[in-house]
Write a protein that holds these residues in place. Sequence first.
Motif, PDB file in Angstrom:
ATOM      1  N   ALA A 109       0.069  14.132  29.164  1.00 12.90           N
ATOM      2  CA  ALA A 109       1.275  13.372  28.815  1.00 12.90           C
ATOM      3  C   ALA A 109       2.313  14.205  28.072  1.00 12.90           C
ATOM      4  N   ASN A 110       1.882  15.335  27.493  1.00  9.96           N
ATOM      5  CA  ASN A 110       2.771  16.144  26.666  1.00  9.96           C
ATOM      6  C   ASN A 110       2.999  17.552  27.217  1.00  9.96           C
ATOM      7  N   GLN A 111       2.837  17.712  28.524  1.00  8.26           N
ATOM      8  CA  GLN A 111       3.135  18.966  29.228  1.00  8.26           C
ATOM      9  C   GLN A 111       2.434  20.190  28.630  1.00  8.26           C
ATOM     10  N   ILE A 112       1.196  20.015  28.232  1.00  8.49           N
ATOM     11  CA  ILE A 112       0.396  21.156  27.786  1.00  8.49           C
ATOM     12  C   ILE A 112      -0.406  21.620  28.998  1.00  8.49           C
ATOM     13  N   ASP A 113      -0.156  22.861  29.430  1.00  9.48           N
ATOM     14  CA  ASP A 113      -0.725  23.380  30.674  1.00  9.48           C
ATOM     15  C   ASP A 113      -2.000  24.195  30.478  1.00  9.48           C
ATOM     16  N   ASP A 114      -2.170  24.757  29.290  1.00  6.31           N
ATOM     17  CA  ASP A 114      -3.326  25.614  29.018  1.00  6.31           C
ATOM     18  C   ASP A 114      -3.952  25.212  27.699  1.00  6.31           C
TER      19      ASP A 114
END
Length: 163
Positions: A109-114
């Motif tokens: 939901a918070n665009q954390i990819d890694d």
Amino acid sequence: MKPLIIPIENKYADKVIDLVLSIQQKEFNVPITIEDQPDLLNIKNFYYTDGGHFWGAFIKEELVGTIALVKFNDSQAAIRKMFVKKEYRGKEFSIAQKLLDTLLDYCTANQIDDLYLGTISILEAALRFYERNHFVRMDKASLPVGFPIMSADNVFCHLKLKE
């Protein structure tokens, strides 16, 4: 018995400190103190300010597990403070899985990819749990700039959330 997983802030600090230190010091004999973990004395400032989060799992108002997220740049974060009380571990309660799933939903939901984590080699069950959840071990030298390394950590893992 289904755990209630809720965001944790400073009012729960004493319960969090009791849980974490008990597991670190008494159960696993890790030589770490509250002085080594000032984040636990101000959860709100340390975890929430930069877009991270902190959750607790409660059963009948007892704190039985924690997981936290430290966001260290726009799209990368680290798992911290993943602890489950001994009597609540395992498939019967699935507390670790529910905590991790809550954190992963937050990342999506918070665009954390890694997602990264550091732990210690004696926590073999924890490492197996992360590997079952598709985390891949990596060298410390390959960690991204800004990753918050804890002094005791000697095993590091990565999970790519988005291609």
